[in-house]
Design a protein around this motif. Structure first.
Motif, PDB file in Angstrom:
ATOM      1  N   TYR A 386       0.825  -1.207   0.000  1.00  0.00           N
ATOM      2  CA  TYR A 386       0.000   0.000   0.000  1.00  0.00           C
ATOM      3  C   TYR A 386       0.860   1.257   0.000  1.00  0.00           C
ATOM      4  O   TYR A 386       0.401   2.349  -0.348  1.00  0.00           O
ATOM      5  CB  TYR A 386      -0.954   0.005   1.206  1.00  0.00           C
ATOM      6  CG  TYR A 386      -0.367   0.628   2.453  1.00  0.00           C
ATOM      7  CD1 TYR A 386      -0.537   1.984   2.723  1.00  0.00           C
ATOM      8  CD2 TYR A 386       0.370  -0.132   3.353  1.00  0.00           C
ATOM      9  CE1 TYR A 386       0.012   2.560   3.856  1.00  0.00           C
ATOM     10  CE2 TYR A 386       0.916   0.429   4.474  1.00  0.00           C
ATOM     11  CZ  TYR A 386       0.738   1.778   4.731  1.00  0.00           C
ATOM     12  OH  TYR A 386       1.293   2.340   5.854  1.00  0.00           O
ATOM     13  N   ALA A 438      -6.375   1.723   3.766  1.00  0.00           N
ATOM     14  CA  ALA A 438      -5.462   2.759   3.287  1.00  0.00           C
ATOM     15  C   ALA A 438      -5.421   2.788   1.763  1.00  0.00           C
ATOM     16  O   ALA A 438      -5.426   3.860   1.148  1.00  0.00           O
ATOM     17  CB  ALA A 438      -4.066   2.534   3.850  1.00  0.00           C
ATOM     18  N   ALA A 441      -8.743   4.162   0.324  1.00  0.00           N
ATOM     19  CA  ALA A 441      -8.807   5.616   0.497  1.00  0.00           C
ATOM     20  C   ALA A 441      -7.874   6.324  -0.474  1.00  0.00           C
ATOM     21  O   ALA A 441      -8.217   7.362  -1.047  1.00  0.00           O
ATOM     22  CB  ALA A 441      -8.455   5.982   1.935  1.00  0.00           C
ATOM     23  N   SER A 442      -6.695   5.758  -0.677  1.00  0.00           N
ATOM     24  CA  SER A 442      -5.747   6.330  -1.622  1.00  0.00           C
ATOM     25  C   SER A 442      -6.341   6.356  -3.026  1.00  0.00           C
ATOM     26  O   SER A 442      -6.269   7.371  -3.740  1.00  0.00           O
ATOM     27  CB  SER A 442      -4.444   5.522  -1.601  1.00  0.00           C
ATOM     28  OG  SER A 442      -3.535   5.986  -2.575  1.00  0.00           O
ATOM     29  N   ASN A 445      -9.395   8.860  -3.253  1.00  0.00           N
ATOM     30  CA  ASN A 445      -8.998  10.264  -3.282  1.00  0.00           C
ATOM     31  C   ASN A 445      -8.311  10.666  -4.584  1.00  0.00           C
ATOM     32  O   ASN A 445      -8.114  11.855  -4.843  1.00  0.00           O
ATOM     33  CB  ASN A 445      -8.083  10.574  -2.091  1.00  0.00           C
ATOM     34  CG  ASN A 445      -8.823  10.503  -0.775  1.00  0.00           C
ATOM     35  OD1 ASN A 445     -10.043  10.672  -0.729  1.00  0.00           O
ATOM     36  ND2 ASN A 445      -8.112  10.231   0.307  1.00  0.00           N
ATOM     37  N   ASP A 516      -4.681   4.274   9.378  1.00  0.00           N
ATOM     38  CA  ASP A 516      -5.859   3.742   8.697  1.00  0.00           C
ATOM     39  C   ASP A 516      -7.118   4.518   9.083  1.00  0.00           C
ATOM     40  O   ASP A 516      -8.014   4.715   8.243  1.00  0.00           O
ATOM     41  CB  ASP A 516      -6.033   2.260   9.025  1.00  0.00           C
ATOM     42  CG  ASP A 516      -4.877   1.413   8.506  1.00  0.00           C
ATOM     43  OD1 ASP A 516      -4.366   1.714   7.418  1.00  0.00           O
ATOM     44  OD2 ASP A 516      -4.481   0.459   9.203  1.00  0.00           O
ATOM     45  N   ALA A 519      -7.091   7.539   7.077  1.00  0.00           N
ATOM     46  CA  ALA A 519      -7.457   7.217   5.697  1.00  0.00           C
ATOM     47  C   ALA A 519      -8.973   7.124   5.547  1.00  0.00           C
ATOM     48  O   ALA A 519      -9.563   7.698   4.614  1.00  0.00           O
ATOM     49  CB  ALA A 519      -6.801   5.899   5.283  1.00  0.00           C
ATOM     50  N   THR A 522     -10.913  10.477   5.612  1.00  0.00           N
ATOM     51  CA  THR A 522     -10.966  11.275   4.388  1.00  0.00           C
ATOM     52  C   THR A 522     -12.163  10.891   3.518  1.00  0.00           C
ATOM     53  O   THR A 522     -12.770  11.754   2.878  1.00  0.00           O
ATOM     54  CB  THR A 522      -9.666  11.132   3.570  1.00  0.00           C
ATOM     55  OG1 THR A 522      -9.529   9.791   3.076  1.00  0.00           O
ATOM     56  CG2 THR A 522      -8.447  11.506   4.390  1.00  0.00           C
ATOM     57  N   HIS A 590       0.765  10.771   8.111  1.00  0.00           N
ATOM     58  CA  HIS A 590      -0.393  11.637   7.897  1.00  0.00           C
ATOM     59  C   HIS A 590      -0.374  12.901   8.746  1.00  0.00           C
ATOM     60  O   HIS A 590      -1.190  13.800   8.530  1.00  0.00           O
ATOM     61  CB  HIS A 590      -1.672  10.860   8.215  1.00  0.00           C
ATOM     62  CG  HIS A 590      -1.729  10.334   9.619  1.00  0.00           C
ATOM     63  ND1 HIS A 590      -0.863   9.385  10.082  1.00  0.00           N
ATOM     64  CD2 HIS A 590      -2.569  10.623  10.665  1.00  0.00           C
ATOM     65  CE1 HIS A 590      -1.165   9.096  11.342  1.00  0.00           C
ATOM     66  NE2 HIS A 590      -2.182   9.840  11.714  1.00  0.00           N
ATOM     67  N   VAL A 686      -2.516   8.351   0.808  1.00  0.00           N
ATOM     68  CA  VAL A 686      -3.915   8.769   0.923  1.00  0.00           C
ATOM     69  C   VAL A 686      -4.082  10.245   0.566  1.00  0.00           C
ATOM     70  O   VAL A 686      -5.097  10.649   0.002  1.00  0.00           O
ATOM     71  CB  VAL A 686      -4.431   8.484   2.347  1.00  0.00           C
ATOM     72  CG1 VAL A 686      -5.815   9.089   2.569  1.00  0.00           C
ATOM     73  CG2 VAL A 686      -4.469   6.976   2.594  1.00  0.00           C
TER      74      VAL A 686
END
Length: 762
Positions: A386, A438, A441-442, A445, A516, A519, A522, A590, A686
């Motif tokens: 990830y 994660a 979410a990455s 986004n 996480d 993540a 978001t 983060h 993320v």
């Protein structure tokens, strides 16, 4: 039974020798003519022997000196890779091929996770021999040397000197083609062996049709170790040559029938009488659902195409993939290292569905599902990939990243919980964290959302807020230690995490769960889940609960708030995963401003980074440290990022079989090189931002799937210039240390003006 080869007159023998030499020459010319401008740089043997890099002299964990890659032949992200086999069994941590092994046992259709310490599964092996029939591995194993090997991502060749046979391999996504050429008149046998370590499996040979089929049942490791994984590796083989004699065997003993199952070291053999220069072409289809599906995959992907035709297509697939990043630089060695890294970064996750969309249900009991569109993937070494490998896919192949995301959601729907570390289509709970969240979410986004986002959010939220029942938890579902994390805001030392492969490691788990939670926050914010967003945002700061300001580092903590003693900042501690408290302290990707404040400010962060590197305590083989060299970008001395990244590129990576300094971990180590060498790295994937560093090449062109191209240029004042003096983006001055994903994929031009003296801020 041995087939008696006829004797020929001297004149005819000489003519045959000329013929075979001409045929071999033509084949070699054909292979190398098809090697494109970039595929020739790839060194598939890299990482197949103990590390010879500069960094290998001070590797903390000596077991990490083996990168555990293989010389895989297959298109990118395929179902099955093909590799020479120098290592028997599917045992955990033993790759099918090691460069320094002296014996070869055949050519394996493998599902080995590249650069891992897991196990192969559902594989089978093809071994050609000549002369007398032998079915015991110790009898037919061949001494070999590397002078007779040729290896590319799409092609492998080896001459078996004792047997006077030339073997060549190429492959499609789900199938392989093996071409065997006799270099003398002789009896030739092809041995097909399912590679079960459990004395399970099945194989059948139909001599009249020239077909062999079988399967090798897959078993779990980690959670549910030894239990069935609910599917098998199936194969269907068609031989393009009339079989003269055939049979089956078990543990070296030949049986008088054509089917055998559930015995030790089973296999089937097919015998031929070959003249010098004659060939046997073996077409192999693979599947995870059935023998019929393996046959259908073969008929769909290859049909009756020639070996050279398949090779040409696979060459083209690799060229298309590699050419998304085109390097211009006089340093040929660095280009070999770079494109080898790009090759390694495109082995996994693994394609799992048949051509018709059917795939084994996740964590199912030999049940199947069928896709309406796209592809289904597995073997997500999630704790590793990830960080950079999956973000590299997001950057270059968002369509593929979308299939990965959809595959994870399907796993959660079918198994009930979003998996932590899904491999061999099963729950494992291997490693730590909850990094499917994660990755999702990455991707989300970055606008990768063509899947059931609502279901994805439900599954991620379930992992973050709920504890599975005891049966599901023992089976590997849910976050390890989630109840403690929710109760205390960290995982205390009293919770030893007993039901996990990695036990304890409480501080590392706390840090990674905090990431996480950030993540997931978001996505919650974007979806209007205000209460979830507020809760998760607070939880994303839980890393502070295991940071001891008195020592300036993370540290084990008890339920009553007391700190674990004694404190050894530079020792491997039970509450840290694969590292030390000092190393893991920097894992707050983060919230670097928050971490700096805890430490005492930007200068303290810089000093701590200086100390880590000065004492040679940075460990590149520890994935949570991969972001550390880029953290100088958050201080007043970003030039130190450029210095350290340049050093790591040169010390941790090299060419040749020992060219990797540790486990490649499903391409994560290699993806780090790709990003760092082109000048930016996703410290926090993320966020969609990449931290900048000086590029390793004169010019890099990245072609994005949207049609845009990004040119990255390095203009140096001297040959050894590595420090950034200034940057321009599309002709305008660029004065920050990071660049966004959104801006990158617009394309354009970034110019790094490099100097040999750092830009030091006082």
């Amino acid at each position: 039974m041995n087939l008696i080869a006829r004797k020929y007159k001297t004149k005819l023998v000489c003519l045959n020798m000329v013929g075979i030499m001409l045929l071999t020459c033509i084949q070699c010319i054909s292979v190398f003519a098809q090697q494109s401008a970039l595929i020739k740089y790839v060194q598939p043997f890299s990482g197949t022997s103990a590390s010879t890099t500069m960094a290998s002299q001070h590797i903390e964990d000596k077991t990490e000196r083996l990168a555990n890659t293989i010389p895989a032949v297959a298109p990118p992200f395929s179902m099955t890779q093909w590799t020479p086999q120098t290592q028997l069994t599917e045992t955990k941590c033993l790759a099918p091929y090691y460069y320094n092994n002296k014996k070869i046992y055949g050519f394996r259709a493998t599902h080995w996770i590249s650069g891992s310490c897991t196990q192969d599964y559902g594989s089978f092996t093809i071994m050609p021999i000549s002369g007398k029939l032998k079915t015991n591995t110790t009898d037919y194993a061949e001494d070999y040397n590397h002078e007779n090997e040729v290896s590319t991502p799409s092609y492998y060749k080896l001459n078996l000197n004792r047997y006077k046979l030339q073997v060549e391999l190429t492959a499609t996504l789900r199938c392989g083609v093996t071409r065997i050429t006799a270099l003398k008149i002789d009896s030739v046998y092809v041995l097909i062996s399912p590679n079960s370590d459990k004395e399970k499996g099945y194989i059948h040979i139909d001599e009249a049709k020239g077909e062999i089929s079988g399967y090798n049942p897959v078993h779990r490791i980690y959670q549910g170790w030894g239990e069935t994984a609910g599917f098998s590796g199936y194969f269907f083989i068609r031989i393009k040559k009339a079989i003269k004699i055939s049979g089956v065997y078990s543990d070296g003993n030949i049986a008088n029938n054509h089917t055998i199952s559930n015995k030790k070291n089973i296999g089937a053999y097919a015998g031929f009488k070959l003249e010098k220069g004659e060939q046997v072409i073996i077409y192999s289809g693979t599947s995870f659902t059935s023998i019929d599906a393996a046959k259908q995959n073969l008929e769909s992907e290859i049909q009756n195409e020639t070996f050279d035709s398949v090779l040409s297509k696979t060459n083209a697939a690799w060229e298309k993939s590699l050419s998304q990043i085109k390097i211009t630089d006089p340093n040929e060695k660095k280009k070999r290292i770079f494109y080898t890294a790009l090759y390694h970064a495109q082995q996994h996750p693994r394609l799992f569905n048949d051509v018709n969309g059917t795939y084994p249900q996740y964590a199912g009991n030999y049940q199947t599902q069928k896709l309406s569109k796209g592809n289904y993937y597995d073997d997500f070494s999630m704790w590793d990939i990830y960080r950079a490998q999956l973000p590299l896919v997001e950057l270059l192949r968002p369509d593929l990243a979308n299939s990965f995301a959809n595959s994870l959601v399907l796993k959660g729907k079918q198994g009930g919980w979003l998996p932590i570390f899904p491999c061999w289509n099963s729950y494992t709970a291997a490693m730590i964290g909850d990094h499917a969240t994660a990755f999702l979410a990455s991707a989300y986004n970055k606008g990768i959302r063509d899947y059931d986002v609502k279901e994805a959010y439900r599954l991620m939220r379930q992992n973050a807020f709920e504890m599975p029942d005891s049966v599901d938890y023992l089976n590997g579902k849910g976050r390890r230690g989630i109840n403690s994390y929710l109760k205390y805001g960290y995982i205390p030392m009293e919770d030893s995490i007993p039901n996990a492969f990695h036990k304890k490691e409480q501080v590392s788990r706390t840090l990674e769960y905090a990431y996480d939670d950030y993540a997931l926050a978001t996505i919650a914010k974007d979806l209007g889940k205000t209460k979830d967003y507020e809760k998760l945002s607070k939880r994303s700061l839980h890393y502070k609960n295991v940071f001891d300001t008195k020592v300036g580092m993370v540290r084990g903590r008890y339920e009553n708030g007391n700190w674990y003693n004694p404190f050894y900042p530079n020792h491997r501690e039970p509450y840290i995963t694969e590292g030390t408290p000092r190393q893991y302290t920097f894992y707050v990707p983060h919230d670097m401003p928050g971490l700096m404040k805890l430490m005492g400010g930007s200068k303290v962060l810089e000093n701590e980074l200086d100390s880590l590197f000065g004492k040679k305590e940075y460990w590149h083989g520890n994935e949570p440290g991969h972001q550390i060299p880029f953290l100088y970008n958050f201080t007043a001395s970003p030039w130190k990022t450029q210095l350290q990244v340049n050093r790591i590129l040169n010390e941790e990576y090299d060419e040749g079989a020992g060219g990797l300094s540790g486990n490649d971990d499903a391409g994560q180590m290699s993806a780090w090189y790709v990003f760092a060498a082109i000048g930016f790295y996703p410290v926090d994937p993320v966020s969609g931002n990449y931290q900048l560093t000086s590029p390793a090449f004169q010019q890099t062109q990245i072609s994005f799937s949207n049609g845009n191209k990004l040119n990255i240029k390095a203009v140096k004042n001297t040959k050894n210039a590595i420090y950034i003096k200034r940057i321009s983006l599309n002709g305008k001055s660029y004065n920050v240390n990071h660049v966004s994903h959104k801006d990158l994929i617009k394309g354009g031009e970034i110019i790094f003006y490099l100097t040999d003296k750092p830009k030091i801020s006082l």
